[in-house]
Design an enzyme around this catalytic site. Structure first.
Site, PDB file in Angstrom:
ATOM      1  CE  LYS B  82      -3.850   2.037   2.694  1.00  0.00           C
ATOM      2  NZ  LYS B  82      -4.676   1.872   3.917  1.00  0.00           N
ATOM      3  CB  SER B 157      -7.852   3.904   3.041  1.00  0.00           C
ATOM      4  OG  SER B 157      -7.028   3.257   3.993  1.00  0.00           O
ATOM      5  CB  SER B 181      -8.131   1.167   6.101  1.00  0.00           C
ATOM      6  OG  SER B 181      -8.794   2.408   6.063  1.00  0.00           O
TER       7      SER B 181
END
Ligand SMILES: [Mg+2]
Ligand SMILES: [Zn+2]
Lengths: 101, 484, 491
Positions: B82, B157, B181
């Site tokens: 990420k 996210s 997330s």
């Protein structure tokens, strides 16, 4: 506790955000909706409840005072938007803030 | 030799094939790179793909002996990271314009651990700017779509990582979870995602959103793979004072277990498909001999309000360092204050600004007690809810989210509605306990996630428990047709 | 003018003498080429986290204990937030509501010698900021600034006094005493010119009869003054300025002011009308700092002798108070004194020589007692020669200077210069006789009661012996000879 435009602009100044007039209106609405929502916490009886100030460890580990490698100056400054004499260059600092507004 | 394309395999299988010498790392990597090239234009999972670096690393590993390959639990395995986790060789953006051309001079601890474990880091995945969001629509840089239905969000996210794993662009990815997330996008994309106990995984190199809530965790297509990745990244770190030593894992008996079903998590507003699949999963657990125990977590309804004070407050502080001085973008101004304000105004997106303002207000003179301190007290009550519950039950099982992946653009206008989607996941962050989302099935073509919660430090036990249910579930049929 | 009481509180920042910074492994050494002592942590890069340096904590605890503070077994760190280019994270990791040490004091003694306790409200640990180099003469007309982060993250303690000081002189005494205490602890270089000790002074005037809280008085903060002398000057100026403003019926503005060394005046830097809002909150990246109470107690027991105790000891040994004060306030001098007196019994003689001749030579050469070319054992050897009568005081001064120049020992100098004192009466008698013979008028003066006449003759003898004759011996011989050879004929 509704936030006024003045208060929002004050908070924006603290956060170094410059809000334009057309940003302000929807932001005020959103912020006040959120503040209204979170005000439900005031209903709880929190007498004698300790705040959770730290999530996991109850004690900070301590580090030995032994030097570790620093970055080279080139590495340290390679991301700098403006660098001069191996230092980060910033525009002039006005006493008391900005002369922009 | 493999009959299916290599990109369809799970991480542990790829690793075994590589160790046996059945395939080369280069074959594994180029297969995944080809898949990314074919599919990612429509999915948009990646912000950056390091093709040359990945191939070079694969070729290097191909020189290793069988023993060297075995020593490293992820040798030959492509992994995505990420993009709020810093990497030395690739840009790191946090999905924001404000980082500009930033390339970190150091690797996050989890990246160091990945490299030591032989993982081949393929690239960086999209996210909501600074991990603030639940749809990955708040990325300033790219759009990510749900591989199951490209008109829908992948969640967020960690939406880029979830979409990458579900679309089989990589078998493994790292996400970060501050209020759900990892778990929510895992649920929306039909994969396994796990948020470890706070402190189990070093946060050094994770661009901080809310420091007391953030945790990095694994995302994969099976519990076995997720556990494999978890074991590589977990452990104490001398760079993170909040990281816990690996010792002290909490164990749970082999079962049958008492499984808590919190009534607050089955209220109104739950999607019918989610309810049906969750109840079916619970029935399977009962069928396996476990006892389902209705429990109460009475402060659940305060969790979102608590979270939306603590997280923005910490975020407002953590994001202050993006000031245009040492790295990232700078908008020129004739004096310092103008430079600060223009940089931050142009560099941050609307949602980030909204949270910075909210957080700054919550910490400002005269409001700290009413907002931040009050929220931290309620947080204590939420933790105590879980402490009490885990005296009665071994695990808690809930839906991961009240809904399935929603349509892109659907929740743009209303922050409260968007925040309420985190209602089942934020409690684990507030309490610091581990949580895992696994696929519960597919309802009307969209995956549904089942969430497991365990006591703090029972991370391994949590994987073990969820793994017993996995074979009882319908096998996932991965969305192959995303090329469209 | 006297209808106002001067209220002063001081905030002193002291850099701790550690090898590395407070939260990272970069060197904490002063100076260095710009940005060479930096790493991701002290540059405030995305993703970094702090890890506490245990030596910084040890030095801070030592300091707090020496300032009579109670040290918390559990304290915590907080973020103090403001934007400035020398503060990389835009927050300083500091301690807010649970500082390491609290409720201490420093004792000062004014000219009237009455002891006064000045409260130390708190001692807390925090990180230093970096350094700005302004492109231009001063901040006001700079076209920009260059940021060097070598100093960013160096450990500091902040020592906050209670507003107990009532004059610029008391402020000077407090700082002098504070610096002396810290110097015996070995916790800091304490160099104000290099910024390793910095002082901010809060000055306000309390009208007679004012019964409210001191916090409510409009307070002026004089920032970052670079010497104790200038703190005193800045306060003196500020007291006059504020008094005159009030006399003119004007109002004191709460503000931050700088001090101009050249003019001795303070000048407005930043009005605090729009008050700083630092938005303190607990540092989530650092769990509480937990110290073992036993360790704290051991640390307290292990503290070295501190100025108060040293002062009492010296005075008890018969050292004049003024001399004792000079020794106490200069740790190097005191340690020199201790070494010398361990080797030499006459402590007053050591003190006299140290504080007069040796001090003068050291100062003239820009040295200090710690690096002076004449070590305690060298001085002691010299004093031994005086005591044995080998050298007169005047000769000894000459020898000491030569020791400084050449680095030789006292006896080497004495030997090289042929300088030993003549103590043999026989060797001097003929010169005495000659002087008496050459100066009959002076002898008569002496006999008629002019004692001064004798001093002249002693001087003549000394001159002819190149100063090597022992003066009291010469004195005695002259008296005896006059008595024997001249006084009789007079009768
Ligand atoms: Mg301070
Ligand atoms: Zn550093």
């Amino acid at each position: 506790m509704e936030l006024s435009d003045r208060e929002i602009l004050h908070v924006a100044r603290l956060a170094r955000l410059r809000l334009t007039a057309d940003e302000l209106q929807p932001l005020r609405q959103d912020l006040n909706r959120v503040l209204d929502y979170v005000s439900q916490l005031q209903r709880l009886d929190l007498d004698g409840v300790e705040p959770t100030l730290h999530a996991a460890n109850d004690q900070a580990p301590l580090r030995e005072d032994v030097e570790a490698a620093s970055l080279s100056v080139a590495e340290a400054t390679k991301n700098g938007p403006k660098v001069a004499q191996h230092m980060f260059l910033v525009p002039r600092i006005m006493e008391g803030g900005s002369d922009g507004e | 030799m493999a009959s299916k394309p290599l990109w369809t395999y799970e991480a542990h299988t790829l690793h075994d094939l590589f160790c046996e010498g059945a395939v080369s790392a280069e074959e594994i990597v180029t297969s995944h790179l080809a898949r990314i090239r074919a599919v990612d234009a429509s999915v948009g999972a990646f912000l950056y793909v390091d093709e040359a670096g990945a191939v070079a690393e694969a070729r290097r590993q191909d020189q290793w002996s069988a023993a060297e390959r075995r020593e490293r639990p992820l040798s030959g395995v492509p992994v995505a990271v990420k993009d709020n986790i810093v990497t030395q060789g690739m840009p790191t953006t946090a999905g924001s314009k404000i980082l500009g051309e930033f390339v970190s001079p150091y690797d996050a601890t989890v990246v160091v651990k990945l490299k030591q474990a032989g993982a081949v880091i393929i690239g960086k995945t999209n996210l909501d700017e600074f991990a603030m969001g639940s749809s990955t629509e708040h990325s300033a840089l790219a759009e990510t779509r749900n591989p199951w239905d490209l008109s829908r969000v992948p969640g967020g996210s960690s939406g880029g990582s979830a979409a990458a794993v579900a679309a089989q662009l990589v078998p493994l990815a790292l996400g970060s979870d501050t209020g759900g997330s990892i778990r929510q996008p895992s649920s929306y994309c039909g994969i396994v995602g796990m948020k470890p106990t706070y402190g189990r995984v070093s946060r050094y190199g994770l661009i901080a959103f809310a420091s007391s809530l953030d945790q990095i965790g694994p995302m994969a297509r099976s519990i076995r793979d997720a556990r494999l990745l978890y074991h590589v990244i977990q452990g104490a770190d001398r760079h993170d004072s909040t990281a816990l030593s690996s010792a002290g894992d909490r164990t749970v008996s082999g079962g049958p277990w008492r499984i808590g079903v919190p009534r607050e998590y089955f209220g109104e507003g739950m999607d019918a498909g989610v309810r049906r699949l969750t109840e079916a999963a619970l029935e399977r657990l009962r069928g396996m001999g476990h006892a389902l125990v209705e429990i109460s977590l009475p402060h659940t309804s305060y969790a979102i309000a608590t979270y939306y004070l603590i997280a923005p407050a910490e975020a407002s502080s953590n994001l202050s360092r993006f000031d245009g001085v040492r790295y990232g973008m700078r908008a020129e101004g004739r004096d310092l204050l103008t430079m600060y304000e223009k940089t931050r105004d142009e560099g941050f997106g609307a949602e980030v600004k909204r949270r910075i303002l909210l957080g700054t207000h919550a910490l400002s003179a005269g409001y700290y007690d009413a907002y931040y301190l009050t929220a931290q007290k309620v947080r204590t009550l939420i933790r105590q809810d879980f402490d009490k519950a885990f005296q009665e039950v071994d695990f808690i099982v809930t839906p991961t989210t009240p809904d399935v992946a929603f349509r892109r653009g659907e929740r743009d206008d209303d922050p409260i509605k968007m925040y309420l989607g985190d209602v089942y996941t934020v409690t684990a962050n507030l309490a610091g306990i581990p949580g895992l989302s696994m696929p519960a099935g597919v309802a009307d073509g969209l995956p549904v996630g089942l969430q497991w919660l365990a006591p703090g430090l029972a991370d391994t036990a949590l994987f073990d428990a969820a793994a017993t249910l996995e074979p009882q579930m319908e096998p996932m049929v991965w969305p192959m047709g995303v090329e469209a | 003018m006297s209808q106002y009481q001067v209220i002063i509180g001081l905030e002193v920042h002291v850099e701790l003498k550690t090898a590395t910074k407070l939260f990272c492994g970069c060197s904490a050494a002063f100076g260095g080429d710009p940005n060479t002592h930096t790493c991701p942590v002290c540059l405030g890069m995305p993703g970094v986290l702090p890890v506490i340096n245990q030596e910084a904590i040890r030095l801070a605890v030592r300091s707090a204990l020496a300032l009579n503070c109670t040290v918390r077994a559990v304290s915590k760190f907080d973020r103090k937030q403001y934007f400035y280019p020398d503060l990389p994270k835009a927050y300083q990791i500091s301690q807010y509501d649970q500082p390491l040490g609290e409720y201490g004091w420093v004792t000062i003694r004014g000219a009237d010698d009455a002891a006064k306790k000045i409260g130390v409200r708190r001692v807390h640990v925090e990180e230093d900021a970096g350094k700005l180099n302004h492109l231009g003469q001063r901040l006001g007309d700079a076209t920009g600034s260059l940021v060097d982060l070598n100093r960013a993250g160096v450990p500091l303690i902040e020592i906050v006094s209670e507003p107990d000081l009532r004059s610029a002189e008391e402020a000077r005494l407090y700082l002098t005493e504070l610096r002396a205490v810290l110097s015996y602890l070995d916790v800091s270089d304490l160099r104000m010119e290099e910024g390793s000790m910095r002082c901010d002074a809060n000055v306000s005037l309390r009208p007679e009869g004012f019964a409210g809280s001191l916090e409510d008085l409009p307070r002026v903060e004089i920032k970052n003054v670079n010497s104790i002398r200038n703190v005193q000057r800045g306060i003196e100026y500020e007291v006059i300025r504020q008094t005159e403003l009030l006399a003119a019926g004007e109002r004191i503005v709460k503000e931050t002011r700088g001090f101009d060394d050249a003019t001795g005046k303070t000048y407005s830097q930043r009005s605090k009308e729009e008050a700083n809002d630092y938005r303190y909150f607990p540092e989530p990246d650092l769990p509480p700092l937990v110290l073992d109470p036993q360790w704290i107690a051991d640390m307290k027991r292990g503290l070295p002798a501190l100025p108060d105790a040293i002062r009492a000891d010296l005075v008890g040994r018969g050292i004049p108070e003024k001399d004792a004060e000079v020794l106490v306030l200069d740790r190097e001098a005191y340690e020199y004194w201790r070494e010398a007196t361990a080797l030499f019994q006459d402590e007053r003689l050591v003190t006299n020589w140290m504080l007069s001749d040796l001090s003068r030579l050291i100062n003239a050469r820009g040295e200090s007692f710690a690096n002076s070319g004449v070590r305690p054992e060298g001085l002691v050897e010299l004093l031994g020669l005086i005591q044995a009568g080998t050298l007169s005081g005047r000769m000894a001064k000459e020898v000491l200077e030569a020791m400084f120049e050449s680095g030789q020992t006292a006896s080497q100098v004495v030997k090289d210069k042929g300088l030993s004192q003549i103590t043999d009466a026989g060797a001097i008698q003929s010169i005495v006789d000659q002087v008496l013979h050459d100066n009959p008028a002076v002898v008569q003066d002496f006999l008629s009661g002019k004692e001064k006449a004798l001093a002249f003759m002693v001087g003549q003898v000394m001159k002819q012996t190149r100063g090597q004759a022992k003066p009291d011996l010469v004195n005695q011989l002259l008296r005896d000879s006059i008595q024997k050879n001249y006084a009789a004929s007079q009768d």
